[in-house]
Write an enzyme that holds these catalytic residues in place. Sequence first.
Site, PDB file in Angstrom:
ATOM      1  CD  GLU A 135       0.178  -1.249   3.117  1.00 37.83           C
ATOM      2  OE1 GLU A 135       0.587  -1.297   4.288  1.00 37.83           O
ATOM      3  OE2 GLU A 135       0.110  -2.258   2.376  1.00 37.83           O
ATOM      4  CG  ASP A 170      17.983 -19.294  -4.060  1.00 41.22           C
ATOM      5  OD1 ASP A 170      18.852 -19.929  -4.680  1.00 41.22           O
ATOM      6  OD2 ASP A 170      16.762 -19.460  -4.228  1.00 41.22           O
ATOM      7  CG  ASP A 184      11.545 -17.875  -2.765  1.00 42.69           C
ATOM      8  OD1 ASP A 184      10.382 -18.291  -2.913  1.00 42.69           O
ATOM      9  OD2 ASP A 184      12.547 -18.499  -3.150  1.00 42.69           O
ATOM     10  CG  ASP A 355      18.077 -39.086  16.581  1.00 41.10           C
ATOM     11  OD1 ASP A 355      17.088 -38.615  17.169  1.00 41.10           O
ATOM     12  OD2 ASP A 355      18.614 -40.165  16.898  1.00 41.10           O
ATOM     13  CG  PHE A 412      16.831 -31.907  15.677  1.00 39.09           C
ATOM     14  CD1 PHE A 412      17.463 -31.317  16.770  1.00 39.09           C
ATOM     15  CD2 PHE A 412      16.957 -31.304  14.445  1.00 39.09           C
ATOM     16  CE1 PHE A 412      18.193 -30.153  16.634  1.00 39.09           C
ATOM     17  CE2 PHE A 412      17.683 -30.133  14.293  1.00 39.09           C
ATOM     18  CZ  PHE A 412      18.310 -29.557  15.385  1.00 39.09           C
ATOM     19  CG  LEU A 415      13.486 -29.583  18.241  1.00 33.42           C
ATOM     20  CD1 LEU A 415      13.316 -28.498  19.293  1.00 33.42           C
ATOM     21  CD2 LEU A 415      14.370 -29.087  17.093  1.00 33.42           C
ATOM     22  CG  HIS A 475      16.749 -38.195  21.974  1.00 31.30           C
ATOM     23  ND1 HIS A 475      16.864 -38.804  20.740  1.00 31.30           N
ATOM     24  CD2 HIS A 475      17.950 -37.615  22.225  1.00 31.30           C
ATOM     25  CE1 HIS A 475      18.083 -38.601  20.270  1.00 31.30           C
ATOM     26  NE2 HIS A 475      18.759 -37.880  21.159  1.00 31.30           N
ATOM     27  CG  ASP A 477      11.996 -39.131  20.606  1.00 26.66           C
ATOM     28  OD1 ASP A 477      12.822 -39.480  21.480  1.00 26.66           O
ATOM     29  OD2 ASP A 477      12.168 -39.358  19.390  1.00 26.66           O
ATOM     30  CB  CYS A 651      14.274 -43.137  16.986  1.00 28.20           C
ATOM     31  SG  CYS A 651      13.899 -42.974  18.738  1.00 28.20           S
TER      32      CYS A 651
END
Length: 669
Positions: A135, A170, A184, A355, A412, A415, A475, A477, A651
Amino acid sequence: RQGCAMPWERTLRLQAGSRIEALCVLGTRIAADVYGAAPPGAASFSLRRSEAVEVEVVTAERTEAAPGDGAQLWPLSKGTVLRLSMSRASAEANDNKVTVSYYGEGGEAMERAGVLLTGIGISLDVDADRDGVVESNNPHKATWTWGPAGQGAVLLVNCDRESPRVPAPDCSDERVFDREDLLDMSRMVLRTSGPQKLPRGYEIVLHVAASDADKVGVFHVQSPFFGQRYVHVLGRRKLFHAVPYPGGAAELEFFVEGLRFPDEAFPGLVSLHVSLLEALAEGIPLAPIFTDTVAFRVAPWIMTPNTLPPVSVFVCSVKDNYLFLKEIRSLVARAGCELRVCSGYMNRGDRWMQDEVEFGYIQAPHKSFPVVLDSPRDGGLQDFPIKELLGPDFGYVSRESLFEAVTSLDSFGNLEVSPPVTVDGREYPLGRILIGSSFPTAAGRRMTKVVRDFLYAQRVQAPVELYSDWLSVGHVDEFVTFVPSADAKGFRMLLASPAACYRLFREKQQEGQGEATMFKGYSGTDTKRVTINKVLSSGALLRHNQYAQRCIDWNRDILKKELGLAESDIVDLPALFRMDAEGKATAYFPNMVNMIVLSRHLGIPKPFGPIVEGECCLERHVRSLLEPLGLACSFIDDVSSYHRLLGEVHCGTNVRRQPFAFAWWHAAP
């Protein structure tokens, strides 16, 4: 200075008996010193002005709008100035004027002073209201605020790879290969209006602060005779770019890319500026007389919880997991999503897909695309995210520690993210990140600081640190996951529970099933007959699981507090643990909480529990807990390919999910 931030931009010194020239940017004001230019003996003045010029007379007592016909006289007092502004752009240079006529004590006419004005419009514009449209001159474009009514533009880190000819994302270079790359980026438009040529001595410059230059890149689309060129004009080593004045009413289009995600030393905010510079005198550097500013926030990396629909399931093909792959393929087909198998050539014997990477996404009003976070573990799957995932509209980001040793807690599986929650009235519409750490009062393993700092800096999924160092692998998990539910809550948290397992086994023992045998058909190395009675009679195993339960209960209390959960939101899944030589816990039988969640379809590690009336009593119990929630349970044999290596179904798999429908900038972190 930002446009309109000051009462006026600069002060002109009028000269009695002559006219000076000045450029006036629309939306700003110029101060003209009437008193200082008055000839000796002058006591009053009048003024005339062009229609497009607006004038206010400012004295110590008042400010008054001045008519333009010259009929009114104002007394001349010390400090009297004129505030000049223009309501429209000039068609030609110096086509507007203000004339001041001075008068003596008796009303006799004296000398005149004048200003020839050229009005131009300059506005640096972005999508400040976040509706996908750039705008014109949004009054809030220079600031950034959160919430549904917030303002400020959004910037994506250009971390995908449009061309296979380059090895890196990029954002790692200053080139644009095609227009797809521009999609992008966030559009930025420099809008100008005015005469075909500026008066001599003026220059328009686009610039960025040195502190922001490594976080943002700006491209300008030029159209030479043989086709468009995408020129890098700002960012990294380029702190400014002289913009040729296009003349008349014009729009110059720029494209802005983010170069860095928010992190510990970078909150995510960057600003770009356009300034009009004026030459005061020959040999003196140009000085800014007007600056317009736009602000961006770099879009955070966002994780996706189990409650979001799956798009793709990733799993490795290794020499001993053919049957596991077959069961996963069947589960994925029932869930209606894509299966992507990473070949042995790419995984180099590394089966731990969970992981290696974590799937997330980034989002702006004009575009969204998935971004994979690469863990610092760098096993055999090290090349997988770059070679197999990074590509058009699929981004990549990593964090590697230069000073800390990488441990299992940097994988991970450690995580995860919760579904959206509300805690004491505070909403977390994108959920909260969960990471495992060491016990607060003891030395132990922690996720490396660079990864933790990255996760905290994203802000929209405020992390919660749990205690996972009690486990051998360590972990989160291994003891917690989330599943969707068809009720108003929308999800349940599942916790591994030794107490629930002992409770179930004691019930079966009291029912006369104490000799029910575990591990029938089990492909592990332990072939000794294990019964419910044997499990319940083991004092060592009981002590191991009392310790494990205390560790889980510690986390249970944290999760209830930090996620705003009640006991009714938690489902306890039977689990048993045993301690290794280092005093860390491992799963005694396949750990059912370590499952893959594909909408209502659950791929649960087959526990090989005691067979009661021809059926595994653990499987029957878990079905009784989860199927009323609208979930379908499939038990997958992962013993030989994952469990014996201290992992389970979750896992060995990974899931890319659809992004949230909720726009992250509507949050209030």
